[in-house]
Design a protein around this motif. Structure first.
Motif, short mmCIF file in Angstrom:
data_model
loop_
_atom_site.label_atom_id
_atom_site.label_comp_id
_atom_site.label_asym_id
_atom_site.label_seq_id
_atom_site.Cartn_x
_atom_site.Cartn_y
_atom_site.Cartn_z
N GLN A 132 -1.47 -5.11 8.02
CA GLN A 132 -2.30 -4.39 9.23
C GLN A 132 -2.48 -5.66 10.32
N LEU A 174 -10.99 -7.79 -2.43
CA LEU A 174 -10.48 -6.89 -1.20
C LEU A 174 -11.74 -6.03 -0.55
N ASP A 208 -1.46 -4.95 1.97
CA ASP A 208 -1.92 -4.02 2.82
C ASP A 208 -2.71 -4.77 4.12
N ILE A 209 -3.59 -5.62 3.87
CA ILE A 209 -4.26 -6.27 4.70
C ILE A 209 -3.19 -7.44 5.63
N ILE A 215 -3.71 -7.23 -0.81
CA ILE A 215 -3.46 -8.31 -0.15
C ILE A 215 -2.13 -7.82 1.00
N LYS A 239 -13.15 -3.21 -0.99
CA LYS A 239 -13.23 -1.73 -0.81
C LYS A 239 -13.80 -1.00 -2.16
N GLN A 278 -6.97 4.79 8.86
CA GLN A 278 -6.73 3.71 9.93
C GLN A 278 -6.85 4.48 11.19
#
Lengths: 211, 211
Positions: free
Chosen positions: A116, B56, A112-113, A110, B58, B116
């Motif tokens: 970003q 997430l 990390d999101i 969470i 992922k 990224q």
């Protein structure tokens, strides 16, 4: 009496990953051994001095007495756990360990999101990507729903690294994403978060925007 | 004889995080227990089915016999380590454990930057940010220099999660960033990577672009 060896931490009051580490240090009774050095990262300028210790240029980075840098935040908490195993920051083995680590991965994911997303908001408007923001918003919403579903179990599990990551992630939503309320309809998660917010280790390390 | 219980893995041949997990499974002798399900994530469309297991959204996400999803890639390797401790994927304790985890964080951090960067290249040209790409390039360069400095020690340490993450990160540079050569001047790291590339577990799980 031998003076306890010191731990140097590249630190910022704004970094949620640093906050995780400080709460963990407090829980383990290690806080008094840590010297913090204010390190400003973010934006698009590399921090060359930090990158000598951690070439990823990220906070937190810990320098233990032998001088060999330790990162990322998870590994620093593992290190604290080796210094103070009785604190129970990470269950030693078995299913409880995997559940705690999976919860940590969820809280950290969470964050990390959100980081970003925050970086995207910092770009010039014409270089922001609305589809990415929509994706991140939908993922955060899914994470909140998943956390609500396990909130009672979270409350019933001995406090540790999973709780710290999830609590810090929810705290970061409050800190930086006030326009994205997460509590409506998530009563059990909100109740658990209130109890998290009352822990001395959490009270002692609030997120601070001193910019 | 009881049939061994199966592990379901949300999988893609393009994901370096999945590749880490498959190499670790191979090293631990667990590969034959894994059923892979091809799961396509990326871009800006949320994968709602995957998000039921991992909000997430992922890869990789592992579903063990009890049905409770395990993620991220690190936690999956921890789970493998509990199933097959003798494989030594993660040193059990002491300084060797912290070094291995810090190396894993470095390899994984390189991957996070590269993903990224790749995402940025996938945006419309007018929404790409040159300052971000310059930052990521400088960080990758710093990571390569740091890895060269510890390449001999890496070669001398029993193979495990740190080697897997670093090797997969270097392999991903070769796979997706051919225009960014990393070997010039880094002879020891390049030599170590050649030995990594010859391991049966690594040979068995190459990165594949089947798009």
């Amino acid at each position: 009496m031998i003076r306890e060896s010191r731990l140097l931490l590249h630190w910022s009051p704004r970094s949620p990953y640093v906050r995780k580490v400080m709460i963990a240090a407090h829980e383990a009774g290690l806080e008094d051994r840590i010297d913090t050095v204010r390190t400003v990262v973010g934006g698009t300028t590399p921090h060359l001095e930090l990158m000598e210790d951690n070439p990823l240029g990220k906070l937190p980075t810990l320098i233990p007495p032998d001088g060999t840098a330790i990162y990322d935040s998870y590994v620093i908490v593992e290190y604290f756990n080796t210094l103070k195993p009785a604190a129970g920051l990470i269950p030693r083995e078995g299913p409880a360990r995997i559940v705690a680590l999976r919860r940590h991965a969820l809280g950290n994911g969470i964050l990390d999101i959100l980081l970003q997303w925050l970086g995207e908001r910092g770009r010039p408007a014409e270089r922001q990507s609305e589809p990415h923001i929509a994706l991140w918003r939908s993922k955060i919403a899914a994470c909140i729903v998943a956390l609500e579903a396990e909130a009672d179990d979270l409350a019933a599990t001995p406090f540790g690294i999973g709780h710290i990551a999830i609590g810090v992630a929810l705290g970061y939503l409050d800190f930086r994403f006030k326009a994205e309320p997460w509590r409506p309809g998530q009563e059990r998660l909100a109740a658990w978060f209130e109890s998290f917010q009352r822990r001395p280790s959490v009270v002692a390390h609030p997120p601070v925007d001193d910019s």
